[in-house]
Design a protein around this motif. Structure first.
Motif, PDB file in Angstrom:
ATOM      1  N   ASP A 154      26.740  26.635  36.813  1.00 22.06           N
ATOM      2  CA  ASP A 154      27.608  27.562  36.106  1.00 22.06           C
ATOM      3  C   ASP A 154      28.626  28.176  37.052  1.00 22.06           C
ATOM      4  O   ASP A 154      29.818  28.306  36.732  1.00 22.06           O
ATOM      5  CB  ASP A 154      26.759  28.654  35.444  1.00 22.06           C
ATOM      6  CG  ASP A 154      27.564  29.505  34.477  1.00 22.06           C
ATOM      7  OD1 ASP A 154      28.454  28.949  33.804  1.00 22.06           O
ATOM      8  OD2 ASP A 154      27.309  30.714  34.392  1.00 22.06           O
ATOM      9  N   SER A 155      28.180  28.547  38.246  1.00 19.72           N
ATOM     10  CA  SER A 155      29.075  29.149  39.237  1.00 19.72           C
ATOM     11  C   SER A 155      30.176  28.172  39.653  1.00 19.72           C
ATOM     12  O   SER A 155      31.313  28.576  39.921  1.00 19.72           O
ATOM     13  CB  SER A 155      28.286  29.596  40.467  1.00 19.72           C
ATOM     14  OG  SER A 155      27.594  28.503  41.048  1.00 19.72           O
ATOM     15  N   PHE A 156      29.848  26.889  39.692  1.00 21.22           N
ATOM     16  CA  PHE A 156      30.827  25.890  40.113  1.00 21.22           C
ATOM     17  C   PHE A 156      31.889  25.675  39.043  1.00 21.22           C
ATOM     18  O   PHE A 156      33.085  25.620  39.341  1.00 21.22           O
ATOM     19  CB  PHE A 156      30.134  24.560  40.449  1.00 21.22           C
ATOM     20  CG  PHE A 156      30.964  23.645  41.314  1.00 21.22           C
ATOM     21  CD1 PHE A 156      30.791  23.626  42.688  1.00 21.22           C
ATOM     22  CD2 PHE A 156      31.923  22.813  40.753  1.00 21.22           C
ATOM     23  CE1 PHE A 156      31.560  22.802  43.500  1.00 21.22           C
ATOM     24  CE2 PHE A 156      32.701  21.984  41.544  1.00 21.22           C
ATOM     25  CZ  PHE A 156      32.523  21.976  42.917  1.00 21.22           C
ATOM     26  N   THR A 157      31.456  25.550  37.803  1.00 21.82           N
ATOM     27  CA  THR A 157      32.420  25.322  36.726  1.00 21.82           C
ATOM     28  C   THR A 157      33.369  26.514  36.563  1.00 21.82           C
ATOM     29  O   THR A 157      34.510  26.355  36.136  1.00 21.82           O
ATOM     30  CB  THR A 157      31.714  25.030  35.398  1.00 21.82           C
ATOM     31  OG1 THR A 157      30.879  26.143  35.033  1.00 21.82           O
ATOM     32  CG2 THR A 157      30.840  23.785  35.506  1.00 21.82           C
ATOM     33  N   LYS A 158      32.906  27.710  36.907  1.00 23.46           N
ATOM     34  CA  LYS A 158      33.752  28.906  36.806  1.00 23.46           C
ATOM     35  C   LYS A 158      34.799  28.970  37.908  1.00 23.46           C
ATOM     36  O   LYS A 158      35.825  29.627  37.745  1.00 23.46           O
ATOM     37  CB  LYS A 158      32.887  30.171  36.870  1.00 23.46           C
ATOM     38  CG  LYS A 158      31.985  30.387  35.671  1.00 23.46           C
ATOM     39  CD  LYS A 158      31.075  31.590  35.905  1.00 23.46           C
ATOM     40  CE  LYS A 158      30.095  31.774  34.757  1.00 23.46           C
ATOM     41  NZ  LYS A 158      29.140  32.873  35.034  1.00 23.46           N
ATOM     42  N   THR A 159      34.548  28.332  39.021  1.00 27.63           N
ATOM     43  CA  THR A 159      35.413  28.494  40.194  1.00 27.63           C
ATOM     44  C   THR A 159      36.117  27.216  40.631  1.00 27.63           C
ATOM     45  O   THR A 159      36.913  27.256  41.573  1.00 27.63           O
ATOM     46  CB  THR A 159      34.593  29.020  41.390  1.00 27.63           C
ATOM     47  OG1 THR A 159      33.540  28.078  41.697  1.00 27.63           O
ATOM     48  CG2 THR A 159      33.967  30.375  41.077  1.00 27.63           C
ATOM     49  N   MET A 160      35.869  26.106  39.974  1.00 32.07           N
ATOM     50  CA  MET A 160      36.461  24.844  40.434  1.00 32.07           C
ATOM     51  C   MET A 160      37.944  24.774  40.074  1.00 32.07           C
ATOM     52  O   MET A 160      38.387  25.280  39.038  1.00 32.07           O
ATOM     53  CB  MET A 160      35.714  23.650  39.844  1.00 32.07           C
ATOM     54  CG  MET A 160      35.834  23.482  38.353  1.00 32.07           C
ATOM     55  SD  MET A 160      34.813  22.095  37.791  1.00 32.07           S
ATOM     56  CE  MET A 160      35.235  22.049  36.045  1.00 32.07           C
ATOM     57  N   PRO A 161      38.734  24.147  40.931  1.00 28.29           N
ATOM     58  CA  PRO A 161      40.167  24.018  40.685  1.00 28.29           C
ATOM     59  C   PRO A 161      40.458  22.911  39.680  1.00 28.29           C
ATOM     60  O   PRO A 161      39.605  22.070  39.384  1.00 28.29           O
ATOM     61  CB  PRO A 161      40.724  23.662  42.063  1.00 28.29           C
ATOM     62  CG  PRO A 161      39.600  22.905  42.708  1.00 28.29           C
ATOM     63  CD  PRO A 161      38.337  23.571  42.225  1.00 28.29           C
ATOM     64  N   LEU A 162      41.666  22.905  39.166  1.00 33.69           N
ATOM     65  CA  LEU A 162      42.116  21.832  38.295  1.00 33.69           C
ATOM     66  C   LEU A 162      42.232  20.541  39.095  1.00 33.69           C
ATOM     67  O   LEU A 162      42.583  20.557  40.283  1.00 33.69           O
ATOM     68  CB  LEU A 162      43.476  22.162  37.693  1.00 33.69           C
ATOM     69  CG  LEU A 162      43.549  23.379  36.772  1.00 33.69           C
ATOM     70  CD1 LEU A 162      45.013  23.692  36.441  1.00 33.69           C
ATOM     71  CD2 LEU A 162      42.758  23.136  35.495  1.00 33.69           C
ATOM     72  N   THR A 163      41.942  19.419  38.443  1.00 33.46           N
ATOM     73  CA  THR A 163      42.087  18.119  39.088  1.00 33.46           C
ATOM     74  C   THR A 163      43.497  17.925  39.627  1.00 33.46           C
ATOM     75  O   THR A 163      43.693  17.432  40.745  1.00 33.46           O
ATOM     76  CB  THR A 163      41.753  16.994  38.088  1.00 33.46           C
ATOM     77  OG1 THR A 163      40.398  17.121  37.669  1.00 33.46           O
ATOM     78  CG2 THR A 163      41.966  15.621  38.706  1.00 33.46           C
ATOM     79  N   GLU A 164      44.485  18.344  38.835  1.00 33.59           N
ATOM     80  CA  GLU A 164      45.876  18.190  39.249  1.00 33.59           C
ATOM     81  C   GLU A 164      46.178  18.967  40.528  1.00 33.59           C
ATOM     82  O   GLU A 164      46.978  18.529  41.360  1.00 33.59           O
ATOM     83  CB  GLU A 164      46.812  18.661  38.125  1.00 33.59           C
ATOM     84  CG  GLU A 164      46.755  17.834  36.858  1.00 33.59           C
ATOM     85  CD  GLU A 164      45.575  18.175  35.958  1.00 33.59           C
ATOM     86  OE1 GLU A 164      45.421  17.505  34.924  1.00 33.59           O
ATOM     87  OE2 GLU A 164      44.808  19.106  36.298  1.00 33.59           O
ATOM     88  N   ASP A 165      45.540  20.118  40.693  1.00 32.40           N
ATOM     89  CA  ASP A 165      45.764  20.911  41.895  1.00 32.40           C
ATOM     90  C   ASP A 165      45.156  20.256  43.122  1.00 32.40           C
ATOM     91  O   ASP A 165      45.732  20.312  44.221  1.00 32.40           O
ATOM     92  CB  ASP A 165      45.198  22.320  41.717  1.00 32.40           C
ATOM     93  CG  ASP A 165      46.186  23.254  41.044  1.00 32.40           C
ATOM     94  OD1 ASP A 165      47.388  23.153  41.329  1.00 32.40           O
ATOM     95  OD2 ASP A 165      45.754  24.073  40.226  1.00 32.40           O
TER      96      ASP A 165
END
Length: 268
Positions: free
Chosen positions: A246-257
């Motif tokens: 859950d912590s990862f999905t909240k803080t992960m960047p966009l693929t495009e970035d």
């Protein structure tokens, strides 16, 4: 400066409903708030918000802004490491998004080197994700994220070998094999000691390595048409487990970035 306040779980909320903004018509601006929007509509949750006492002040975090979408967190894996630490410790934080390509004066006054992440703890700004996460661990020891010293370096060479392969222009220079050697060693370690680096419990080492593996997967897939081999099933399972936190999905960047963030290193 663009600032986004990230509230803690319901047990440690430091803000009231009237200070939350939830606009479901603009997902790119409010993505970091979406976990609150639905809950705020429920009467039970609204009552709990008004009765919870303030337990801790927000941690201020200067972070790279998205290169592709306004008011979004950018692609720095070291910043994500810090945010993962705060999330796993259930600490509220206040994101200050910085345009790295045009660093504002207020940011350079905080950190003349102009690097992120930078975090304010006890009225003091701290740089470097190693120092920041250690400081957070010491100030907020529960829940513990300490990785035993003998396990702290597991997987530590993956990121540098990934960068070497990503930047390589010569298929025969050995950089791909160097990366495969590190990934294979990590696969074998997780097979015997997993599911995480410190066994069944997530620890600081996972929060450091996870964002780097996420960048590896996206950047190598885009620029090299390369993916982690099926012959490394334990590594792939590890990545899936970390990326689904859950912590990862909240803080992960966009693929495009991630793609745009690595473009200068790939193109030279």
């Amino acid at each position: 400066m663009s600032a986004i306040k990230i509230p803690p779980p319901a047990t440690a909320l430091t803000i009231s409903i009237k200070h939350l903004t939830c606009n479901t018509n603009k997902p790119t601006v409010t993505t970091l708030f979406t976990r609150n929007c639905r809950a705020l509509k429920r009467p039970r949750f609204r009552r709990s918000l008004t009765t919870v006492a303030m337990s801790t002040n927000s941690v201020e975090v200067c972070a790279k802004a998205s290169l592709t979408v306004p008011n979004r967190l950018g692609d720095c894996p070291f910043t994500q490491r810090v945010l993962l630490t705060l999330e796993e410790k259930h600490l509220p934080y206040d994101l200050k998004l910085v345009d790295i390509g045009n660093k504002p004066e207020w940011f350079l006054n905080i950190t003349p080197e102009g690097k992120v992440p930078v975090v304010k703890l006890d009225d003091k700004w701290i740089a470097d994700s190693d120092v920041i996460t250690q400081s957070v661990e010491e100030k907020f020891p529960n829940p513990s994220l300490v990785t035993p010293p003998e396990k702290a370096s597991v997987g530590s060479k993956i990121f540098s070998t990934y960068i070497g392969f990503l930047k390589s222009k010569d298929p025969a220079d050995g950089t791909e094999q160097a990366l495969l050697n590190e990934l294979s060693a990590f696969n074998d370690y997780i097979k015997e000691n997993g599911p995480f680096i410190n066994g069944k419990d997530i620890s600081a080492a996972d929060l450091s390595l996870g964002p780097k593996l996420y960048h590896l997967e996206i950047a190598l897939g885009h620029y090299k048409k390369w993916s982690v081999p099926d012959s490394l099933p334990h590594l792939k399972a590890y990545m899936k487990s970390v990326f689904s936190l859950d912590s990862f999905t909240k803080t992960m960047p966009l693929t495009e970035d991630v793609i745009e963030g690595w473009r200068p290193k790939v193109m030279g």
